[in-house]
Motif scaffolding. Structure first.
Motif, PDB file in Angstrom:
ATOM      1  N   UNK A  99       2.465 -40.282  23.667  1.00 48.75           N
ATOM      2  CA  UNK A  99       1.705 -39.303  22.648  1.00 48.75           C
ATOM      3  C   UNK A  99       2.128 -39.601  21.218  1.00 48.75           C
ATOM      4  N   UNK A 100       3.502 -40.023  21.347  1.00 47.96           N
ATOM      5  CA  UNK A 100       3.489 -40.349  19.753  1.00 47.96           C
ATOM      6  C   UNK A 100       3.284 -41.754  19.459  1.00 47.96           C
ATOM      7  N   UNK A 101       3.218 -42.572  20.573  1.00 47.83           N
ATOM      8  CA  UNK A 101       2.829 -43.983  20.306  1.00 47.83           C
ATOM      9  C   UNK A 101       1.076 -43.820  19.967  1.00 47.83           C
ATOM     10  N   UNK A 102       0.465 -43.042  20.625  1.00 46.71           N
ATOM     11  CA  UNK A 102      -0.901 -42.847  20.626  1.00 46.71           C
ATOM     12  C   UNK A 102      -1.262 -42.383  19.154  1.00 46.71           C
ATOM     13  N   UNK A 103      -0.392 -41.447  18.587  1.00 46.36           N
ATOM     14  CA  UNK A 103      -0.611 -40.857  17.166  1.00 46.36           C
ATOM     15  C   UNK A 103      -0.436 -41.886  16.133  1.00 46.36           C
ATOM     16  N   UNK A 104       0.639 -42.761  16.179  1.00 45.56           N
ATOM     17  CA  UNK A 104       1.031 -43.791  14.822  1.00 45.56           C
ATOM     18  C   UNK A 104       0.295 -44.888  15.182  1.00 45.56           C
ATOM     19  N   UNK A 105      -0.491 -45.257  16.470  1.00 45.55           N
ATOM     20  CA  UNK A 105      -1.271 -46.186  16.596  1.00 45.55           C
ATOM     21  C   UNK A 105      -2.769 -45.890  16.132  1.00 45.55           C
ATOM     22  N   UNK A 106      -2.927 -44.398  15.896  1.00 47.79           N
ATOM     23  CA  UNK A 106      -4.235 -44.015  15.697  1.00 47.79           C
ATOM     24  C   UNK A 106      -5.449 -44.147  16.877  1.00 47.79           C
ATOM     25  N   UNK A 107      -4.897 -44.095  17.756  1.00 50.47           N
ATOM     26  CA  UNK A 107      -5.955 -43.760  18.979  1.00 50.47           C
ATOM     27  C   UNK A 107      -5.900 -42.312  19.588  1.00 50.47           C
ATOM     28  N   UNK A 108      -5.320 -41.570  18.888  1.00 51.31           N
ATOM     29  CA  UNK A 108      -5.510 -39.959  19.227  1.00 51.31           C
ATOM     30  C   UNK A 108      -5.153 -39.146  17.904  1.00 51.31           C
ATOM     31  N   UNK A 109      -5.799 -38.063  17.891  1.00 52.07           N
ATOM     32  CA  UNK A 109      -5.450 -36.938  16.873  1.00 52.07           C
ATOM     33  C   UNK A 109      -4.097 -36.436  17.280  1.00 52.07           C
ATOM     34  N   UNK A 110      -3.119 -36.002  16.332  1.00 53.39           N
ATOM     35  CA  UNK A 110      -1.825 -35.362  16.613  1.00 53.39           C
ATOM     36  C   UNK A 110      -2.284 -34.159  17.304  1.00 53.39           C
ATOM     37  N   UNK A 111      -3.435 -33.402  16.733  1.00 55.07           N
ATOM     38  CA  UNK A 111      -3.621 -32.218  17.435  1.00 55.07           C
ATOM     39  C   UNK A 111      -4.102 -32.104  18.942  1.00 55.07           C
ATOM     40  N   UNK A 112      -4.397 -33.293  19.374  1.00 53.48           N
ATOM     41  CA  UNK A 112      -5.071 -33.703  20.836  1.00 53.48           C
ATOM     42  C   UNK A 112      -3.967 -33.778  21.527  1.00 53.48           C
TER      43      UNK A 112
ATOM     44  N   UNK B 166      -6.119 -46.325   6.923  1.00 51.11           N
ATOM     45  CA  UNK B 166      -7.235 -46.187   7.721  1.00 51.11           C
ATOM     46  C   UNK B 166      -6.969 -44.491   8.236  1.00 51.11           C
ATOM     47  N   UNK B 167      -8.108 -43.945   8.264  1.00 55.10           N
ATOM     48  CA  UNK B 167      -8.224 -42.464   8.586  1.00 55.10           C
ATOM     49  C   UNK B 167      -8.172 -42.223  10.262  1.00 55.10           C
ATOM     50  N   UNK B 168      -7.138 -41.437  10.608  1.00 56.39           N
ATOM     51  CA  UNK B 168      -6.910 -41.270  12.098  1.00 56.39           C
ATOM     52  C   UNK B 168      -8.303 -40.672  12.799  1.00 56.39           C
ATOM     53  N   UNK B 169      -8.395 -40.642  14.055  1.00 57.55           N
ATOM     54  CA  UNK B 169      -9.548 -40.081  14.642  1.00 57.55           C
ATOM     55  C   UNK B 169      -9.684 -38.696  14.361  1.00 57.55           C
ATOM     56  N   UNK B 170     -10.637 -38.109  14.294  1.00 62.33           N
ATOM     57  CA  UNK B 170     -10.822 -36.708  14.141  1.00 62.33           C
ATOM     58  C   UNK B 170     -10.385 -35.785  15.336  1.00 62.33           C
ATOM     59  N   UNK B 171      -9.953 -34.653  15.314  1.00 68.67           N
ATOM     60  CA  UNK B 171      -9.817 -33.889  16.806  1.00 68.67           C
ATOM     61  C   UNK B 171     -10.890 -33.910  17.664  1.00 68.67           C
ATOM     62  N   UNK B 172     -10.393 -34.183  19.179  1.00 70.03           N
ATOM     63  CA  UNK B 172     -11.312 -34.352  20.008  1.00 70.03           C
ATOM     64  C   UNK B 172     -12.369 -35.406  20.053  1.00 70.03           C
ATOM     65  N   UNK B 173     -12.248 -36.428  18.946  1.00 62.49           N
ATOM     66  CA  UNK B 173     -12.992 -37.640  19.014  1.00 62.49           C
ATOM     67  C   UNK B 173     -12.869 -38.834  20.004  1.00 62.49           C
ATOM     68  N   UNK B 174     -11.315 -38.767  20.306  1.00 62.35           N
ATOM     69  CA  UNK B 174     -10.891 -39.936  21.274  1.00 62.35           C
ATOM     70  C   UNK B 174     -10.325 -39.274  22.655  1.00 62.35           C
ATOM     71  N   UNK B 175     -10.930 -39.707  23.624  1.00 65.19           N
ATOM     72  CA  UNK B 175     -10.584 -39.038  24.957  1.00 65.19           C
ATOM     73  C   UNK B 175     -10.706 -39.995  26.103  1.00 65.19           C
ATOM     74  N   UNK B 176     -10.113 -39.826  27.280  1.00 67.83           N
ATOM     75  CA  UNK B 176     -10.540 -40.350  28.543  1.00 67.83           C
ATOM     76  C   UNK B 176     -11.876 -39.898  29.220  1.00 67.83           C
ATOM     77  N   UNK B 177     -12.870 -40.877  29.273  1.00 61.88           N
ATOM     78  CA  UNK B 177     -14.150 -40.481  29.708  1.00 61.88           C
ATOM     79  C   UNK B 177     -13.890 -40.181  31.213  1.00 61.88           C
ATOM     80  N   UNK B 178     -14.524 -39.348  31.726  1.00 64.59           N
ATOM     81  CA  UNK B 178     -14.799 -38.751  33.046  1.00 64.59           C
ATOM     82  C   UNK B 178     -15.352 -40.178  33.885  1.00 64.59           C
ATOM     83  N   UNK B 179     -14.712 -40.627  35.086  1.00 64.61           N
ATOM     84  CA  UNK B 179     -14.838 -41.600  35.700  1.00 64.61           C
ATOM     85  C   UNK B 179     -16.248 -41.344  36.489  1.00 64.61           C
TER      86      UNK B 179
END
Length: 266
Positions: free
Chosen positions: A215-228, A253-266
């Motif tokens: 999750x830390x890696x997701x935040x620093x690479x900006x693939x997730x908002x820290x709030x997620x 770069x502006x990190x993704x907004x809360x809830x904007x990046x997620x794993x889609x339902x297969x």
């Protein structure tokens, strides 16, 4: 370098979920700036080749990157800059070219001097930093592909390389935005996929980031908002950092907004 093998493993993990993907699926749009899977692979392929050219010397790198820089200077986006180099390569043909190029890049760095200085678009860097950056970018851009396909990646402890890069770019995240760098840097304590615990900086009761290394890696690479994430972030300094963390080069770069990046339902 072990980091070259980590980059290879990261590339193979992404390749494995694309191996049987139908041609049309490569043109589906991800959650990242409306890039398609095809765009992601083209971007990774171009900069893997650039990293390989850099290892061959300053002249080889300058010759390789000149057309890309020329396009950048005319105002083209980083995405648009890859199209002339790809010369129409797309879909499964691009997938095969990217996969083979990633293996060549890993082979080249596996026996390189980790401390050797290499030219890059930004400041010079060590070969160790260069191949770690390739792993980071493969992992980060791979996330939008995993997300789009509704798949959970089986993470490994090689994520530590990306987490370390995130900690090392603490100051950069602020300076890149023209801000003063708050001191001291937060204490960082992360748990890897294996359960291993990794720590950086001096322990501080009210200034820290703790939790999952992934999750830390997701935040620093900006693939997730820290709030997620479930990261524990204590203190004003740590909170400011997690809102702007950026472990990659380039303009802010502006990190993704809360809830904007997620794993889609297969």
């Amino acid at each position: 370098m072990q980091q070259a093998e980590d980059f290879r493993a990261e590339s193979r993990a992404l390749a494995a979920i694309l191996e049987e993907l139908p041609e049309a699926e490569f043109h589906r749009t991800t959650q990242f700036k409306d890039w398609t899977i095809d765009h992601v692979l083209g971007h990774l392929h171009l900069f893997n080749a650039a990293a390989e050219a850099s290892l061959k010397g300053e002249e080889a790198f300058a010759a390789f990157i000149a057309p890309v820089l020329q396009d950048m200077h005319t105002g083209k986006s980083i995405l648009e800059c890859q199209f002339p180099w790809l010369n129409g390569l797309s879909g499964r043909a691009l997938f095969q070219a990217w996969r083979q190029g990633a293996e060549r890049c890993a082979d080249a760095y596996a026996t390189a001097d980790p401390k050797g200085r290499l030219k890059w678009i930004g400041p010079d860097m060590s070969a160790l930093s260069a191949i770690t950056a390739r792993q980071m970018e493969t992992w980060a851009h791979g996330q939008e592909v995993f997300d789009l396909l509704g798949l959970q990646r089986q993470e490994q402890d090689r994520i530590r390389n990306i987490a370390h890069l995130g900690v090392a770019t603490y100051g950069w995240s602020f300076a890149n935005r023209g801000r003063d760098v708050p001191e001291p840097a937060p204490f960082v304590q992360l748990t890897g996929p294996s359960g291993a615990v990794w720590e950086w900086n001096e322990p501080q009761g009210g200034n820290f980031v703790k939790g999952s290394a992934v999750e830390f890696a997701q935040v620093v690479t900006q693939v997730r908002n820290a709030a997620d994430t479930s990261l524990q972030v204590a203190g004003a300094t740590a909170q400011k950092w997690m809102r702007i963390a950026q472990c990659f080069a380039g303009p802010p770069e502006t990190p993704p907004g809360k809830g904007s990046r997620f794993t889609a339902k297969a």
